[in-house]
Design an enzyme around this catalytic site. Sequence first.
Site, PDB file in Angstrom:
ATOM      1  CB  CYS A  80      -0.969  -0.011   1.185  1.00 21.28           C
ATOM      2  SG  CYS A  80      -0.427   0.886   2.635  1.00 21.28           S
ATOM      3  CD  GLU A  81      -0.558   5.406  -3.700  1.00 19.53           C
ATOM      4  OE1 GLU A  81       0.112   5.016  -4.667  1.00 19.53           O
ATOM      5  OE2 GLU A  81      -1.447   6.265  -3.769  1.00 19.53           O
ATOM      6  CG  HIS A  82      -2.190   5.544   1.677  1.00 21.67           C
ATOM      7  ND1 HIS A  82      -3.376   4.914   1.410  1.00 21.67           N
ATOM      8  CD2 HIS A  82      -2.096   6.550   0.781  1.00 21.67           C
ATOM      9  CE1 HIS A  82      -3.988   5.518   0.406  1.00 21.67           C
ATOM     10  NE2 HIS A  82      -3.223   6.505   0.001  1.00 21.67           N
ATOM     11  CG  HIS A  83       0.088   2.844   6.126  1.00 20.31           C
ATOM     12  ND1 HIS A  83      -1.154   2.739   5.525  1.00 20.31           N
ATOM     13  CD2 HIS A  83      -0.042   3.749   7.131  1.00 20.31           C
ATOM     14  CE1 HIS A  83      -2.002   3.530   6.145  1.00 20.31           C
ATOM     15  NE2 HIS A  83      -1.366   4.162   7.119  1.00 20.31           N
ATOM     16  CD  GLN A 121      -8.560  -4.251  -2.588  1.00 25.21           C
ATOM     17  OE1 GLN A 121      -8.146  -4.192  -1.422  1.00 25.21           O
ATOM     18  NE2 GLN A 121      -9.639  -4.922  -2.919  1.00 25.21           N
ATOM     19  CG  HIS A 149      -5.511  -3.490   2.680  1.00 26.88           C
ATOM     20  ND1 HIS A 149      -4.949  -2.596   1.804  1.00 26.88           N
ATOM     21  CD2 HIS A 149      -6.525  -4.100   2.006  1.00 26.88           C
ATOM     22  CE1 HIS A 149      -5.607  -2.653   0.650  1.00 26.88           C
ATOM     23  NE2 HIS A 149      -6.569  -3.553   0.748  1.00 26.88           N
ATOM     24  CB  CYS A 151      -1.742  -0.368   6.563  1.00 26.84           C
ATOM     25  SG  CYS A 151      -3.035  -0.245   5.332  1.00 26.84           S
TER      26      CYS A 151
HETATM   27 ZN    ZN Z   1      -2.069   1.426   4.069  1.00 32.17          ZN
END
Ligand code: ZN
Length: 187
Positions: A80-83, A121, A149, A151
Amino acid sequence: MQEEKEIELLATHYKNIIGLLGENSDREGLKDTPVRVAKAMQFLTKGYEENPQDILRKALFKEDYRQMVIVKDIGFYSLCEHHMLPFWGKAHVAYIPNGYITGLSKIARVVDVFARRLQVQERMTLQIKDCIQQTLNPLGVMVVIEAQHMCMQMRGVEKQNSTTTTSDFTGVFNQAKTREEFINLIR
Ligand SMILES: [Zn+2]
């Protein structure tokens, strides 16, 4: 950049990160970790170097078959590109050919190319759909992705077993009964 140079540079940064996290990056068990992480991350993001449309174009076959083609349970691992934590699961792809089909394994490779990048996703679902629509020009394509996920599971809300489902479609899949046929076949 040369691959070795890139690994070296990445490793320098990971060594700093380990230190900033409060560890001694010189101790025995962590000595080679920066290089290992650098190599792992390079592998996990290798999708940037591949062109998924080329993969499909190289395996286009003229065929009159006009029923649904389904490739289900395509396992994938992404970040995931956020975490930058893993999310993983299964992708299911269906399309109805309009003169051309592609190799079944190629569909799985397209999923892999998009998964091996920093992703969300939702966008991954859309990118796979667009790639197939633009290269095969089918009567319709539908993509369903079910994923878990890290995260969500390891931090924050810590929802252990929740699955996130996304889907997107084009063309004849606008008809509810066509979508239902696909959904029934992947259940
Ligand atoms: Zn994430």
